[in-house]
Motif scaffolding. Structure first.
Motif, PDB file in Angstrom:
ATOM      1  N   GLN A 109       1.462   9.220  -6.130  1.00  0.00           N
ATOM      2  CA  GLN A 109       1.975  10.577  -5.938  1.00  0.00           C
ATOM      3  C   GLN A 109       2.950  10.938  -7.064  1.00  0.00           C
ATOM      4  O   GLN A 109       2.907  12.042  -7.607  1.00  0.00           O
ATOM      5  CB  GLN A 109       2.673  10.686  -4.584  1.00  0.00           C
ATOM      6  N   SER A 110       3.792  10.004  -7.437  1.00  0.00           N
ATOM      7  CA  SER A 110       4.734  10.235  -8.527  1.00  0.00           C
ATOM      8  C   SER A 110       4.003  10.444  -9.852  1.00  0.00           C
ATOM      9  O   SER A 110       4.363  11.330 -10.637  1.00  0.00           O
ATOM     10  CB  SER A 110       5.700   9.058  -8.640  1.00  0.00           C
ATOM     11  N   ASP A 111       2.971   9.649 -10.106  1.00  0.00           N
ATOM     12  CA  ASP A 111       2.179   9.809 -11.329  1.00  0.00           C
ATOM     13  C   ASP A 111       1.481  11.163 -11.366  1.00  0.00           C
ATOM     14  O   ASP A 111       1.406  11.801 -12.413  1.00  0.00           O
ATOM     15  CB  ASP A 111       1.140   8.691 -11.461  1.00  0.00           C
ATOM     16  N   ALA A 112       0.968  11.600 -10.226  1.00  0.00           N
ATOM     17  CA  ALA A 112       0.309  12.906 -10.170  1.00  0.00           C
ATOM     18  C   ALA A 112       1.314  14.021 -10.459  1.00  0.00           C
ATOM     19  O   ALA A 112       0.991  14.994 -11.167  1.00  0.00           O
ATOM     20  CB  ALA A 112      -0.340  13.119  -8.807  1.00  0.00           C
ATOM     21  N   GLU A 113       2.527  13.891  -9.963  1.00  0.00           N
ATOM     22  CA  GLU A 113       3.563  14.891 -10.221  1.00  0.00           C
ATOM     23  C   GLU A 113       3.929  14.911 -11.705  1.00  0.00           C
ATOM     24  O   GLU A 113       4.082  15.982 -12.310  1.00  0.00           O
ATOM     25  CB  GLU A 113       4.799  14.592  -9.372  1.00  0.00           C
ATOM     26  N   VAL A 114       4.036  13.743 -12.312  1.00  0.00           N
ATOM     27  CA  VAL A 114       4.339  13.665 -13.744  1.00  0.00           C
ATOM     28  C   VAL A 114       3.198  14.287 -14.553  1.00  0.00           C
ATOM     29  O   VAL A 114       3.439  15.033 -15.512  1.00  0.00           O
ATOM     30  CB  VAL A 114       4.597  12.211 -14.174  1.00  0.00           C
ATOM     31  N   GLN A 115       1.965  14.021 -14.186  1.00  0.00           N
ATOM     32  CA  GLN A 115       0.818  14.610 -14.885  1.00  0.00           C
ATOM     33  C   GLN A 115       0.816  16.127 -14.745  1.00  0.00           C
ATOM     34  O   GLN A 115       0.520  16.851 -15.700  1.00  0.00           O
ATOM     35  CB  GLN A 115      -0.499  14.036 -14.340  1.00  0.00           C
ATOM     36  N   ARG A 116       1.153  16.621 -13.576  1.00  0.00           N
ATOM     37  CA  ARG A 116       1.204  18.060 -13.347  1.00  0.00           C
ATOM     38  C   ARG A 116       2.284  18.699 -14.209  1.00  0.00           C
ATOM     39  O   ARG A 116       2.071  19.739 -14.839  1.00  0.00           O
ATOM     40  CB  ARG A 116       1.467  18.360 -11.876  1.00  0.00           C
ATOM     41  N   LEU A 117       3.451  18.080 -14.282  1.00  0.00           N
ATOM     42  CA  LEU A 117       4.534  18.606 -15.110  1.00  0.00           C
ATOM     43  C   LEU A 117       4.205  18.511 -16.594  1.00  0.00           C
ATOM     44  O   LEU A 117       4.540  19.412 -17.372  1.00  0.00           O
ATOM     45  CB  LEU A 117       5.836  17.858 -14.816  1.00  0.00           C
ATOM     46  N   ALA A 118       3.529  17.453 -17.002  1.00  0.00           N
ATOM     47  CA  ALA A 118       3.166  17.270 -18.408  1.00  0.00           C
ATOM     48  C   ALA A 118       2.132  18.309 -18.840  1.00  0.00           C
ATOM     49  O   ALA A 118       2.137  18.752 -19.990  1.00  0.00           O
ATOM     50  CB  ALA A 118       2.638  15.864 -18.648  1.00  0.00           C
ATOM     51  N   ALA A 119       1.261  18.719 -17.939  1.00  0.00           N
ATOM     52  CA  ALA A 119       0.242  19.705 -18.271  1.00  0.00           C
ATOM     53  C   ALA A 119       0.877  21.080 -18.532  1.00  0.00           C
ATOM     54  O   ALA A 119       0.362  21.866 -19.321  1.00  0.00           O
ATOM     55  CB  ALA A 119      -0.784  19.811 -17.158  1.00  0.00           C
ATOM     56  N   GLN A 120       1.999  21.356 -17.897  1.00  0.00           N
ATOM     57  CA  GLN A 120       2.672  22.641 -18.059  1.00  0.00           C
ATOM     58  C   GLN A 120       3.740  22.601 -19.157  1.00  0.00           C
ATOM     59  O   GLN A 120       4.342  23.614 -19.474  1.00  0.00           O
ATOM     60  CB  GLN A 120       3.335  23.044 -16.749  1.00  0.00           C
ATOM     61  N   ALA A 121       3.979  21.462 -19.739  1.00  0.00           N
ATOM     62  CA  ALA A 121       5.066  21.308 -20.708  1.00  0.00           C
ATOM     63  C   ALA A 121       4.734  22.009 -22.021  1.00  0.00           C
ATOM     64  O   ALA A 121       3.575  22.105 -22.418  1.00  0.00           O
ATOM     65  CB  ALA A 121       5.325  19.829 -20.963  1.00  0.00           C
ATOM     66  N   LYS A 122       5.788  22.490 -22.689  1.00  0.00           N
ATOM     67  CA  LYS A 122       5.658  23.136 -23.994  1.00  0.00           C
ATOM     68  C   LYS A 122       6.652  22.459 -24.926  1.00  0.00           C
ATOM     69  O   LYS A 122       7.681  21.951 -24.495  1.00  0.00           O
ATOM     70  CB  LYS A 122       5.963  24.629 -23.892  1.00  0.00           C
ATOM     71  N   TYR A 123       6.332  22.501 -26.215  1.00  0.00           N
ATOM     72  CA  TYR A 123       7.228  21.914 -27.199  1.00  0.00           C
ATOM     73  C   TYR A 123       8.509  22.721 -27.269  1.00  0.00           C
ATOM     74  O   TYR A 123       8.515  23.947 -27.159  1.00  0.00           O
ATOM     75  CB  TYR A 123       6.563  21.886 -28.574  1.00  0.00           C
ATOM     76  N   ALA A 124       9.615  22.055 -27.525  1.00  0.00           N
ATOM     77  CA  ALA A 124      10.890  22.742 -27.640  1.00  0.00           C
ATOM     78  C   ALA A 124      10.977  23.512 -28.953  1.00  0.00           C
ATOM     79  O   ALA A 124      11.577  24.570 -29.037  1.00  0.00           O
ATOM     80  CB  ALA A 124      12.043  21.744 -27.549  1.00  0.00           C
ATOM     81  N   GLY A 125      10.363  22.974 -29.998  1.00  0.00           N
ATOM     82  CA  GLY A 125      10.360  23.640 -31.292  1.00  0.00           C
ATOM     83  C   GLY A 125       8.931  23.949 -31.681  1.00  0.00           C
ATOM     84  O   GLY A 125       8.147  24.468 -30.894  1.00  0.00           O
ATOM     85  N   ASP A 163       0.830  -1.213   0.000  1.00  0.00           N
ATOM     86  CA  ASP A 163       0.000   0.000   0.000  1.00  0.00           C
ATOM     87  C   ASP A 163       0.863   1.262   0.000  1.00  0.00           C
ATOM     88  O   ASP A 163       0.545   2.234  -0.694  1.00  0.00           O
ATOM     89  CB  ASP A 163      -0.935   0.009   1.212  1.00  0.00           C
ATOM     90  N   ASP A 164       1.950   1.250   0.770  1.00  0.00           N
ATOM     91  CA  ASP A 164       2.863   2.394   0.781  1.00  0.00           C
ATOM     92  C   ASP A 164       3.499   2.602  -0.593  1.00  0.00           C
ATOM     93  O   ASP A 164       3.628   3.736  -1.063  1.00  0.00           O
ATOM     94  CB  ASP A 164       3.950   2.209   1.842  1.00  0.00           C
ATOM     95  N   LEU A 165       3.894   1.501  -1.239  1.00  0.00           N
ATOM     96  CA  LEU A 165       4.487   1.603  -2.571  1.00  0.00           C
ATOM     97  C   LEU A 165       3.476   2.141  -3.588  1.00  0.00           C
ATOM     98  O   LEU A 165       3.814   2.977  -4.436  1.00  0.00           O
ATOM     99  CB  LEU A 165       5.006   0.239  -3.031  1.00  0.00           C
ATOM    100  N   LEU A 166       2.228   1.677  -3.499  1.00  0.00           N
ATOM    101  CA  LEU A 166       1.200   2.161  -4.411  1.00  0.00           C
ATOM    102  C   LEU A 166       0.909   3.640  -4.187  1.00  0.00           C
ATOM    103  O   LEU A 166       0.696   4.398  -5.142  1.00  0.00           O
ATOM    104  CB  LEU A 166      -0.081   1.341  -4.265  1.00  0.00           C
TER     105      LEU A 166
END
Length: 160
Positions: free
Chosen positions: A114-130, A106-109
């Motif tokens: 939490q890690s997935d939520a952080e990745v989703q948050r960062l992906a929502a703010q991401a912009k293309y490099a080009g 349960d702790d691992l899950l």
């Protein structure tokens, strides 16, 4: 060779018998809130391992283990008589740490969520490099006077 189905039936019967005897006949005050979770028996029906869990802390687990060790002779004779085998299987009691493993999983899950939520948050703010679409599309080639796909032949500008 012993039939695996017979071995499973004997293991299940041992689990039921030990649980019944622990509940009704053992009056040891050291015995805590115990649950017999599983029993396994060797193919030669000589050695049985009984898994149990105890509700409580480490002191309750230790006192329950001591109570089971002191009642091992009575439990073995009861199991031997009920099963009707030539040799009564020796009983080994093992504390089943399923609850600790469940807590760890349960702790691992939770950490993964939490890690997935952080990745989703960062992906929502991401912009293309080009550019948003770095590849040329077929419509772009037609507009620039490139290849005409309808005819299948290169245009005059492509032949030069």
């Amino acid at each position: 060779m012993t039939d695996p189905a017979k071995v499973r039936r004997h293991a299940e019967r041992i689990r039921e018998l030990v649980a019944s005897v622990v509940r009704s006949q053992i009056k040891d005050p050291r015995l805590g809130m115990i649950t017999i979770t599983d029993a396994r028996i060797t193919a030669d029906l000589r050695d049985a391992t009984v898994f149990y869990t105890v509700l409580g802390d480490a002191a309750a687990q230790a006192s329950t283990a001591a109570a089971l060790e002191s009642a091992k002779g009575m439990l073995r004779s009861t199991v031997g008589k009920a099963l009707g085998l030539r040799h009564s299987p020796t009983l080994t009691f093992v504390l089943d740490d399923v609850q600790d493993q469940v807590k760890h999983i349960d702790d691992l899950l939770a950490a993964a969520r939490q890690s997935d939520a952080e990745v989703q948050r960062l992906a929502a703010q991401a912009k293309y490099a080009g550019e948003a679409q770095p590849y040329r599309l077929d419509e772009d080639e037609d507009a620039e006077g490139g290849r005409n796909d309808d005819e299948g032949t290169p245009s005059a500008t492509d032949r030069r």
